[in-house]
Design an enzyme around this catalytic site. Structure first.
Site, short mmCIF file in Angstrom:
data_model
loop_
_atom_site.label_atom_id
_atom_site.label_comp_id
_atom_site.label_asym_id
_atom_site.label_seq_id
_atom_site.Cartn_x
_atom_site.Cartn_y
_atom_site.Cartn_z
CB SER A 166 64.45 -3.09 -43.93
OG SER A 166 64.88 -3.43 -42.70
CG ASP A 261 60.27 -3.50 -36.56
OD1 ASP A 261 61.87 -3.16 -35.47
OD2 ASP A 261 60.93 -2.87 -37.70
CG HIS A 291 61.75 -5.31 -38.83
ND1 HIS A 291 61.62 -4.39 -39.20
CD2 HIS A 291 63.35 -5.91 -39.89
CE1 HIS A 291 62.69 -3.59 -40.24
NE2 HIS A 291 63.38 -4.46 -40.58
#
Length: 326
Positions: A166, A261, A291
């Site tokens: 991320s 995502d 995600h």
């Protein structure tokens, strides 16, 4: 939203729905009091028993010097007695605002037992108190230190990979661009999990999946606002990976994207930029995944873990072959 939930892997969705972290209203706090997310995550973490460090590995916290007079904590993982190990420099996720290296213990406890690897996970400075370039600069400083001193930790300073998940993947990519420009710092591979790569948020997936579980468009807007702050209208060099002009001579890349995502198209765009510049890229798309799916215990996460071990074995083998040929 219901159609999207029906597409999510059912075991994963069950694990996500059962998570105690659902009690944290991330989107509201990102808008109103972002640092409170850290407090609430810590409170929840303290209610769970800490995982025991497996007997075959060493885990150490070290404070390293920085270029602007503070100390940077890194958490290292390696097989006991390991020497000359490939190094993975890693940056945790958390929207540039929250997250800790310890949240990845579950992954690295396993990974360094399944691979001969030294992991160096960076506790970089967090926004909004420390916006760009603070966290990125911490990453650059740790890389420079490792390029001179990794051997003291049992690593091979000539065999350094970089990775992150991320927002940590964003920082890893930004550090990689900087390292390429330094000429004297060599990263062998970049390993990027579901990376946010642009503050513009204009991709088809960002619009189609803007209300996806665990990553919404609104959360992404606040994440970039807190990270870039006064630079949001015109980010400087190294702040936003997809805003870079030069993708040549970067290390080979593995990019993991998730089917559900909103960030997935940014990862694909980044891969395309690398390929156009002649960089070898492996894009792995995880079907039915949202995600940060790999934080939720379920068969999909177990399968992905085995894929990661296989990927790292391939990367390390290739790097070793290149090292031996020089």
């Amino acid at each position: 939203m219901e159609d999207m939930i029906n597409t999510i892997d059912s075991d994963l969705w069950q694990a996500v729905s059962a998570s105690p972290f659902n009690a944290i209203d991330y989107e509201y706090l990102l808008a109103t009091d972002p640092s409170k997310i850290r407090e609430e995550e810590m409170e929840l973490s303290l209610k769970s028993p800490l995982p025991e460090i497996p007997q075959p590995i060493d885990v150490t916290n070290i404070d390293l010097p920085s270029s602007d007079k503070h100390r940077i904590r890194v958490r290292t993982y390696r097989p006991k007695g390991g020497k000359n190990l490939p190094v993975l420099l890693y940056f945790h996720g958390g929207a540039f605002i929250y997250g800790t290296p310890e949240q990845y213990d579950f992954l690295f406890f396993s990974l360094v037992q399944d691979l001969p690897l030294l992991v160096v996970s960076v506790d970089y400075r967090l926004a909004p108190e420390n916006p760009f370039p603070a966290g990125w600069k911490d990453g650059c400083d740790v890389l420079r230190w490792l390029s001179e001193n990794a051997d003291d930790l049992g690593g091979n300073r000539n065999n350094i990979m970089i990775g992150g998940s991320s927002a940590g993947a964003t920082i890893a990519a930004s550090v990689t661009h900087w390292a390429r420009d330094q000429k004297n710092l060599k990263i062998r591979h970049q390993y990027l999990l579901y990376p946010p790569m642009s503050h513009i948020l204009d991709s088809p997936s960002m619009n189609e999946l803007k209300n996806a579980p665990l990553q919404t468009r609104k959360a992404a807007e606040w994440m970039w606002k807190h990270y870039l702050q006064s630079y949001i209208a015109d980010p400087p060099k190294y702040a936003v990976p997809l805003s870079e002009n030069n993708f040549k001579d970067l290390p080979d890349a593995t990019i993991i994207i998730c089917e559900l995502d909103p960030l997935k198209d940014e990862g694909i765009r980044y891969a395309e930029k690398l390929k156009e510049a002649g960089v070898a890229v492996n894009v792995l798309k995880i079907k039915g995944a949202v995600h940060a799916f790999d934080f939720f215990p379920c068969p999909l996460s177990d399968t992905f873990y085995r894929q990661q071990v296989a990927l790292f074995k391939q990367i390390v083998h290739k790097n070793n072959e290149e090292n031996n040929s020089h």
